[in-house]
Design a protein around this motif. Structure first.
Motif, PDB file in Angstrom:
ATOM      1  N   ASP A  49      38.301 -24.470  16.021  1.00 44.70           N
ATOM      2  CA  ASP A  49      38.999 -25.803  15.932  1.00 44.70           C
ATOM      3  C   ASP A  49      38.602 -26.727  14.722  1.00 44.70           C
ATOM      4  O   ASP A  49      39.712 -27.285  14.372  1.00 44.70           O
ATOM      5  N   ARG A  50      37.477 -26.679  14.406  1.00 43.44           N
ATOM      6  CA  ARG A  50      37.046 -27.656  13.377  1.00 43.44           C
ATOM      7  C   ARG A  50      37.813 -27.215  12.036  1.00 43.44           C
ATOM      8  O   ARG A  50      37.945 -27.722  11.190  1.00 43.44           O
ATOM      9  N   LEU A  51      37.728 -25.786  12.029  1.00 39.97           N
ATOM     10  CA  LEU A  51      38.252 -24.962  10.927  1.00 39.97           C
ATOM     11  C   LEU A  51      39.937 -25.408  10.853  1.00 39.97           C
ATOM     12  O   LEU A  51      40.275 -25.584   9.774  1.00 39.97           O
ATOM     13  N   ILE A  52      40.488 -25.320  11.978  1.00 39.25           N
ATOM     14  CA  ILE A  52      42.011 -25.418  12.025  1.00 39.25           C
ATOM     15  C   ILE A  52      42.022 -26.900  11.559  1.00 39.25           C
ATOM     16  O   ILE A  52      43.273 -27.012  11.039  1.00 39.25           O
ATOM     17  N   ASP A  53      41.521 -27.750  12.005  1.00 37.38           N
ATOM     18  CA  ASP A  53      41.498 -29.199  11.737  1.00 37.38           C
ATOM     19  C   ASP A  53      41.356 -29.702  10.263  1.00 37.38           C
ATOM     20  O   ASP A  53      41.436 -30.647  10.007  1.00 37.38           O
ATOM     21  N   GLY A  54      40.611 -28.687   9.654  1.00 38.40           N
ATOM     22  CA  GLY A  54      40.700 -28.820   8.127  1.00 38.40           C
ATOM     23  C   GLY A  54      39.152 -29.151   7.509  1.00 38.40           C
ATOM     24  O   GLY A  54      39.134 -29.622   6.530  1.00 38.40           O
ATOM     25  N   GLU A  55      38.257 -28.916   8.591  1.00 36.59           N
ATOM     26  CA  GLU A  55      36.978 -29.468   8.154  1.00 36.59           C
ATOM     27  C   GLU A  55      36.510 -28.536   7.262  1.00 36.59           C
ATOM     28  O   GLU A  55      36.995 -27.283   7.214  1.00 36.59           O
ATOM     29  N   SER A  56      35.355 -28.749   6.382  1.00 37.28           N
ATOM     30  CA  SER A  56      34.805 -27.835   5.351  1.00 37.28           C
ATOM     31  C   SER A  56      34.353 -26.585   6.041  1.00 37.28           C
ATOM     32  O   SER A  56      33.338 -26.541   6.800  1.00 37.28           O
ATOM     33  N   PRO A  57      34.727 -25.403   5.691  1.00 42.40           N
ATOM     34  CA  PRO A  57      34.290 -24.126   6.154  1.00 42.40           C
ATOM     35  C   PRO A  57      32.905 -24.028   5.931  1.00 42.40           C
ATOM     36  O   PRO A  57      32.236 -23.417   6.673  1.00 42.40           O
ATOM     37  N   VAL A  58      32.286 -24.597   4.816  1.00 44.01           N
ATOM     38  CA  VAL A  58      31.040 -24.566   4.338  1.00 44.01           C
ATOM     39  C   VAL A  58      29.996 -25.160   5.529  1.00 44.01           C
ATOM     40  O   VAL A  58      29.243 -24.641   6.167  1.00 44.01           O
ATOM     41  N   ARG A  59      30.630 -26.199   5.713  1.00 42.17           N
ATOM     42  CA  ARG A  59      29.809 -27.072   6.910  1.00 42.17           C
ATOM     43  C   ARG A  59      29.983 -26.349   8.325  1.00 42.17           C
ATOM     44  O   ARG A  59      29.193 -26.223   8.880  1.00 42.17           O
ATOM     45  N   VAL A  60      31.008 -25.744   8.421  1.00 44.32           N
ATOM     46  CA  VAL A  60      31.262 -25.372  10.107  1.00 44.32           C
ATOM     47  C   VAL A  60      30.529 -24.272  10.073  1.00 44.32           C
ATOM     48  O   VAL A  60      29.829 -24.070  10.962  1.00 44.32           O
ATOM     49  N   PHE A  61      30.572 -23.273   9.046  1.00 43.52           N
ATOM     50  CA  PHE A  61      29.616 -22.118   9.042  1.00 43.52           C
ATOM     51  C   PHE A  61      28.273 -22.542   9.041  1.00 43.52           C
ATOM     52  O   PHE A  61      27.583 -21.391   9.641  1.00 43.52           O
ATOM     53  N   ARG A  62      27.884 -23.227   8.265  1.00 39.71           N
ATOM     54  CA  ARG A  62      26.488 -23.636   8.266  1.00 39.71           C
ATOM     55  C   ARG A  62      25.859 -24.044   9.528  1.00 39.71           C
ATOM     56  O   ARG A  62      24.972 -23.667  10.013  1.00 39.71           O
ATOM     57  N   GLU A  63      26.895 -24.857  10.325  1.00 39.59           N
ATOM     58  CA  GLU A  63      26.326 -25.437  11.558  1.00 39.59           C
ATOM     59  C   GLU A  63      26.339 -24.271  12.659  1.00 39.59           C
ATOM     60  O   GLU A  63      25.605 -24.283  13.508  1.00 39.59           O
ATOM     61  N   LEU A  64      27.320 -23.326  12.449  1.00 38.65           N
ATOM     62  CA  LEU A  64      27.429 -22.392  13.383  1.00 38.65           C
ATOM     63  C   LEU A  64      26.379 -21.384  13.356  1.00 38.65           C
ATOM     64  O   LEU A  64      25.785 -20.946  14.387  1.00 38.65           O
ATOM     65  N   ARG A  65      25.565 -21.375  12.156  1.00 38.30           N
ATOM     66  CA  ARG A  65      24.419 -20.596  11.777  1.00 38.30           C
ATOM     67  C   ARG A  65      23.175 -21.402  12.315  1.00 38.30           C
ATOM     68  O   ARG A  65      22.102 -20.633  12.112  1.00 38.30           O
ATOM     69  N   GLY A  66      23.190 -22.606  12.472  1.00 35.50           N
ATOM     70  CA  GLY A  66      22.110 -23.404  12.759  1.00 35.50           C
ATOM     71  C   GLY A  66      21.403 -23.824  11.641  1.00 35.50           C
ATOM     72  O   GLY A  66      20.107 -23.895  11.725  1.00 35.50           O
ATOM     73  N   LEU A  67      22.167 -23.854  10.340  1.00 37.55           N
ATOM     74  CA  LEU A  67      21.206 -24.317   9.097  1.00 37.55           C
ATOM     75  C   LEU A  67      21.337 -25.658   8.861  1.00 37.55           C
ATOM     76  O   LEU A  67      22.565 -26.120   9.134  1.00 37.55           O
ATOM     77  N   THR A  68      20.296 -26.137   8.106  1.00 37.63           N
ATOM     78  CA  THR A  68      20.632 -27.422   7.539  1.00 37.63           C
ATOM     79  C   THR A  68      20.911 -27.246   6.253  1.00 37.63           C
ATOM     80  O   THR A  68      21.157 -26.131   5.720  1.00 37.63           O
ATOM     81  N   GLN A  69      21.346 -28.307   5.582  1.00 39.46           N
ATOM     82  CA  GLN A  69      21.884 -28.067   4.001  1.00 39.46           C
ATOM     83  C   GLN A  69      20.634 -27.481   3.104  1.00 39.46           C
ATOM     84  O   GLN A  69      20.891 -26.561   2.232  1.00 39.46           O
ATOM     85  N   SER A  70      19.638 -28.008   3.493  1.00 36.05           N
ATOM     86  CA  SER A  70      18.025 -27.715   2.743  1.00 36.05           C
ATOM     87  C   SER A  70      17.811 -26.200   2.947  1.00 36.05           C
ATOM     88  O   SER A  70      17.635 -25.294   2.089  1.00 36.05           O
ATOM     89  N   ALA A  71      18.083 -25.656   4.249  1.00 37.90           N
ATOM     90  CA  ALA A  71      17.885 -24.125   4.479  1.00 37.90           C
ATOM     91  C   ALA A  71      18.777 -23.355   4.003  1.00 37.90           C
ATOM     92  O   ALA A  71      18.736 -22.052   3.357  1.00 37.90           O
TER      93      ALA A  71
END
Length: 113
Positions: A49-71
């Motif tokens: 839903d977040r991807l469909i709503d136009g949220e940044s795919p990098v952020r969505v997949f990063r959070e899906l993978r449980g990663l911080t920006q630093s990681a």
């Protein structure tokens, strides 16, 4: 070779619907096989839903993978500030940057752009 068969329209419509159903079943089975073989993955509805709503795919997949920006920065070799800019929409990121992020997130570049 010019043989013809005439059938009632209702029978034709039933056969077309059955052919469409069979095609859908084949696609479903192929998708299940891809998931089982690790060639594809299921994405939870909240993330989709977040991807469909136009949220940044990098952020969505990063959070899906449980990663911080630093990681993600460490695993991809992309500067954390660059990742933040891409996620905020301030930068599109070069092809090379997106390639590195895609590899680190285990997705295709197409998934990110």
């Amino acid at each position: 070779m010019n043989e013809m068969v005439t059938i009632p329209k209702a029978e034709y419509d039933r056969l077309r619907a059955a052919a469409d159903d069979l095609a859908d079943i084949a696609l479903y089975e192929a998708a299940k096989a891809d998931i089982a073989a690790g060639r594809d993955e299921l994405i939870p509805a909240a993330f989709a839903d977040r991807l469909i709503d136009g949220e940044s795919p990098v952020r969505v997949f990063r959070e899906l993978r449980g990663l911080t920006q630093s990681a993600l920065s460490r695993s991809s070799g992309v500067n954390r500030v660059q990742i933040a800019d891409i996620e905020a929409g301030r930068s599109a990121g070069s092809v090379e940057t997106m390639r590195k992020l895609a590899i680190a997130l285990n997705v295709t570049i197409d998934d990110l752009v």
